[in-house]
Design a protein around this motif. Structure first.
Motif, PDB file in Angstrom:
ATOM      1  N   SER A 189      64.735 -41.859  50.423  1.00 34.06           N
ATOM      2  CA  SER A 189      65.368 -43.125  50.830  1.00 34.06           C
ATOM      3  C   SER A 189      66.655 -42.925  51.608  1.00 34.06           C
ATOM      4  O   SER A 189      67.115 -43.843  52.297  1.00 34.06           O
ATOM      5  CB  SER A 189      65.659 -43.975  49.585  1.00 34.06           C
ATOM      6  OG  SER A 189      66.711 -43.397  48.806  1.00 34.06           O
ATOM      7  N   GLY A 190      67.240 -41.719  51.471  1.00 33.00           N
ATOM      8  CA  GLY A 190      68.513 -41.482  52.132  1.00 33.00           C
ATOM      9  C   GLY A 190      69.691 -42.012  51.345  1.00 33.00           C
ATOM     10  O   GLY A 190      70.833 -41.931  51.798  1.00 33.00           O
ATOM     11  N   ARG A 191      69.449 -42.522  50.130  1.00 34.65           N
ATOM     12  CA  ARG A 191      70.498 -43.097  49.302  1.00 34.65           C
ATOM     13  C   ARG A 191      70.629 -42.305  48.008  1.00 34.65           C
ATOM     14  O   ARG A 191      69.659 -41.794  47.467  1.00 34.65           O
ATOM     15  CB  ARG A 191      70.203 -44.571  49.005  1.00 34.65           C
ATOM     16  CG  ARG A 191      70.142 -45.443  50.245  1.00 34.65           C
ATOM     17  CD  ARG A 191      69.563 -46.810  49.945  1.00 34.65           C
ATOM     18  NE  ARG A 191      70.291 -47.465  48.869  1.00 34.65           N
ATOM     19  CZ  ARG A 191      69.715 -48.091  47.857  1.00 34.65           C
ATOM     20  NH1 ARG A 191      68.385 -48.136  47.768  1.00 34.65           N
ATOM     21  NH2 ARG A 191      70.435 -48.673  46.915  1.00 34.65           N
ATOM     22  N   ILE A 192      71.842 -42.227  47.493  1.00 37.14           N
ATOM     23  CA  ILE A 192      72.121 -41.464  46.279  1.00 37.14           C
ATOM     24  C   ILE A 192      71.767 -42.251  45.023  1.00 37.14           C
ATOM     25  O   ILE A 192      71.205 -41.707  44.071  1.00 37.14           O
ATOM     26  CB  ILE A 192      73.621 -41.073  46.233  1.00 37.14           C
ATOM     27  CG1 ILE A 192      73.957 -40.099  47.370  1.00 37.14           C
ATOM     28  CG2 ILE A 192      73.975 -40.473  44.878  1.00 37.14           C
ATOM     29  CD1 ILE A 192      73.310 -38.752  47.237  1.00 37.14           C
ATOM     30  N   GLU A 193      72.069 -43.543  45.020  1.00 34.96           N
ATOM     31  CA  GLU A 193      71.969 -44.336  43.778  1.00 34.96           C
ATOM     32  C   GLU A 193      70.585 -44.319  43.144  1.00 34.96           C
ATOM     33  O   GLU A 193      70.474 -44.149  41.914  1.00 34.96           O
ATOM     34  CB  GLU A 193      72.408 -45.785  44.036  1.00 34.96           C
ATOM     35  CG  GLU A 193      73.859 -45.947  44.434  1.00 34.96           C
ATOM     36  CD  GLU A 193      74.113 -45.616  45.901  1.00 34.96           C
ATOM     37  OE1 GLU A 193      73.124 -45.424  46.651  1.00 34.96           O
ATOM     38  OE2 GLU A 193      75.290 -45.527  46.291  1.00 34.96           O
ATOM     39  N   PRO A 194      69.493 -44.489  43.913  1.00 34.95           N
ATOM     40  CA  PRO A 194      68.169 -44.477  43.263  1.00 34.95           C
ATOM     41  C   PRO A 194      67.863 -43.154  42.564  1.00 34.95           C
ATOM     42  O   PRO A 194      67.224 -43.148  41.503  1.00 34.95           O
ATOM     43  CB  PRO A 194      67.206 -44.717  44.439  1.00 34.95           C
ATOM     44  CG  PRO A 194      68.030 -45.389  45.475  1.00 34.95           C
ATOM     45  CD  PRO A 194      69.389 -44.785  45.350  1.00 34.95           C
ATOM     46  N   LEU A 195      68.332 -42.064  43.131  1.00 37.05           N
ATOM     47  CA  LEU A 195      68.094 -40.761  42.517  1.00 37.05           C
ATOM     48  C   LEU A 195      68.911 -40.595  41.240  1.00 37.05           C
ATOM     49  O   LEU A 195      68.393 -40.113  40.224  1.00 37.05           O
ATOM     50  CB  LEU A 195      68.448 -39.641  43.503  1.00 37.05           C
ATOM     51  CG  LEU A 195      67.356 -39.256  44.498  1.00 37.05           C
ATOM     52  CD1 LEU A 195      67.928 -38.368  45.593  1.00 37.05           C
ATOM     53  CD2 LEU A 195      66.200 -38.561  43.798  1.00 37.05           C
ATOM     54  N   VAL A 196      70.169 -40.989  41.290  1.00 38.16           N
ATOM     55  CA  VAL A 196      71.027 -40.866  40.111  1.00 38.16           C
ATOM     56  C   VAL A 196      70.438 -41.633  38.934  1.00 38.16           C
ATOM     57  O   VAL A 196      70.483 -41.179  37.788  1.00 38.16           O
ATOM     58  CB  VAL A 196      72.454 -41.354  40.422  1.00 38.16           C
ATOM     59  CG1 VAL A 196      73.293 -41.438  39.143  1.00 38.16           C
ATOM     60  CG2 VAL A 196      73.133 -40.421  41.423  1.00 38.16           C
ATOM     61  N   ARG A 197      69.841 -42.796  39.224  1.00 36.94           N
ATOM     62  CA  ARG A 197      69.254 -43.602  38.147  1.00 36.94           C
ATOM     63  C   ARG A 197      68.068 -42.893  37.487  1.00 36.94           C
ATOM     64  O   ARG A 197      67.776 -43.122  36.309  1.00 36.94           O
ATOM     65  CB  ARG A 197      68.815 -44.962  38.686  1.00 36.94           C
ATOM     66  CG  ARG A 197      69.960 -45.916  38.941  1.00 36.94           C
ATOM     67  CD  ARG A 197      69.447 -47.344  39.081  1.00 36.94           C
ATOM     68  NE  ARG A 197      68.585 -47.512  40.240  1.00 36.94           N
ATOM     69  CZ  ARG A 197      69.020 -47.871  41.447  1.00 36.94           C
ATOM     70  NH1 ARG A 197      70.328 -48.073  41.659  1.00 36.94           N
ATOM     71  NH2 ARG A 197      68.180 -48.012  42.456  1.00 36.94           N
ATOM     72  N   LEU A 198      67.362 -42.049  38.230  1.00 37.51           N
ATOM     73  CA  LEU A 198      66.204 -41.346  37.685  1.00 37.51           C
ATOM     74  C   LEU A 198      66.579 -40.100  36.890  1.00 37.51           C
ATOM     75  O   LEU A 198      65.790 -39.613  36.083  1.00 37.51           O
ATOM     76  CB  LEU A 198      65.255 -40.934  38.808  1.00 37.51           C
ATOM     77  CG  LEU A 198      64.544 -42.052  39.572  1.00 37.51           C
ATOM     78  CD1 LEU A 198      63.699 -41.461  40.691  1.00 37.51           C
ATOM     79  CD2 LEU A 198      63.676 -42.871  38.633  1.00 37.51           C
ATOM     80  N   LEU A 199      67.789 -39.584  37.116  1.00 38.09           N
ATOM     81  CA  LEU A 199      68.208 -38.319  36.513  1.00 38.09           C
ATOM     82  C   LEU A 199      69.034 -38.551  35.258  1.00 38.09           C
ATOM     83  O   LEU A 199      69.709 -39.570  35.117  1.00 38.09           O
ATOM     84  CB  LEU A 199      69.048 -37.518  37.516  1.00 38.09           C
ATOM     85  CG  LEU A 199      68.387 -37.169  38.852  1.00 38.09           C
ATOM     86  CD1 LEU A 199      69.436 -36.628  39.826  1.00 38.09           C
ATOM     87  CD2 LEU A 199      67.276 -36.151  38.652  1.00 38.09           C
TER      88      LEU A 199
END
Length: 314
Positions: A189-199
């Motif tokens: 997605s090019g965005r940090i927030e969605p990844l942080v939510r999964l980790l």
């Protein structure tokens, strides 16, 4: 003595189980095959007619070969370029062995195979034989030439070493694909927030390139640091830039019972990232890109139909 056709057939009947034991012991399919072949040579060189219980004899020979291999492997891994990770195997590979119980599935998970590097050769042997193959301590003691009490103590110590405080979550094939799809969507997605939510907050990432493919030399941790790394790693342009010749295709799959991301070029796997799933999210990402540890997975991949890729770096 020369083996009869019946003697060879008897050995071949045991080969799948021997390979599954050796793979769990060594974390390498290639080394497991070598250990089993050496076991066959020992079988060939003995008077098999005098062996009362062939399975027990073969298991003892194989286990001791693997213990010796682990001792020498520790010295070799001190000079290994970068971080050493096990060789991942795709779902359905017979070398994964039995998967009927939680203990059997756990013992061959990529997370636990990685943690097993903490164990001594004896601890690893007891853990594998007991947890994955349900050998009684009396038989394990005979295989390792130790007492039953020592076998029990080694298992206790192994379990302590492998306990990392994380409650892993078992998920089915449908859920695996959903997890990987969500992960790839966030990563691309090019965005940090969605990844942080999964980790998880303390998520870790590590890669094994074996000095042949670029990979982070040391593990790093923290949801934000891992998310930033993944955002760059899964940019289609970045994937494409890392590959010479061919268009990378990214798929969802299962490796060692864990959700995994597979990157394929011209039908050959060039990377497998295993995701360790816990109740709190993705706790670890282990990325195998050393081509020497992807041959078996590539051969298996080539025989199946995997549908359309989830990500195409065209």
């Amino acid at each position: 003595m020369a083996l009869t056709a019946e003697d060879v057939d008897r050995f071949e009947g045991f080969r799948p189980r021997l390979e599954a034991i050796a793979y769990r012991m060594l974390g390498s399919a290639a080394e497991a095959e070598d250990a089993v072949q050496e076991t066959f040579l020992r079988w060939q060189a003995t008077d098999v007619g005098r062996i009362e219980v062939p399975e027990a004899w073969l298991t003892k020979v194989l286990t001791n070969l693997c213990r010796n291999q682990l001792t020498s492997a520790r010295a070799r891994r001190e000079t290994y370029v970068g971080q050493w990770l096990p060789e991942p195997l795709l779902a359905g590979d017979p070398m994964l062995g039995p998967a009927d119980t939680v203990e059997q599935r756990e013992s061959v998970s990529y997370a636990v195979l990685t943690l097993m590097e903490r164990l001594s050769p004896n601890e690893r042997a007891v853990y594998v034989l007991r947890e994955a193959f349900d050998y009684p301590h009396a038989e394990i003691a005979d295989i390792l030439d130790i007492s039953r009490a020592a076998s029990q103590q080694l298992l206790h110590r192994a379990r302590q070493h492998l306990a990392d405080g994380r409650a892993r979550v078992e998920i089915d094939a449908t859920a695996t694909r959903r997890v990987v799809e969500e992960f790839l969507s966030a990563a691309a997605s090019g965005r940090i927030e969605p990844l942080v939510r999964l980790l998880t907050q303390d998520a870790t990432s590590v890669g094994d390139g074996g000095g042949k493919v670029p990979a982070r030399a040391k593990p790093f941790s923290g949801a934000l640091a891992v998310a930033k790394f993944l955002r760059g790693l899964f940019k289609p342009t970045q994937i494409k830039r890392a590959i010479v010749g061919g268009t990378p295709e990214v798929y969802a799959t299962t490796a060692n019972g864990e959700p995994a991301v597979v990157v394929v070029v011209d039908g050959r796997i060039i990377g497998i990232m295993c995701l360790e799933i816990t109740a709190g999210g993705i706790a670890a990402l282990r990325n195998q890109v050393n081509p020497d540890k992807l041959d078996r997975a590539s051969a298996r991949w080539a025989t199946g139909d995997h549908g359309k890729p989830l990500l195409l770096a065209d």
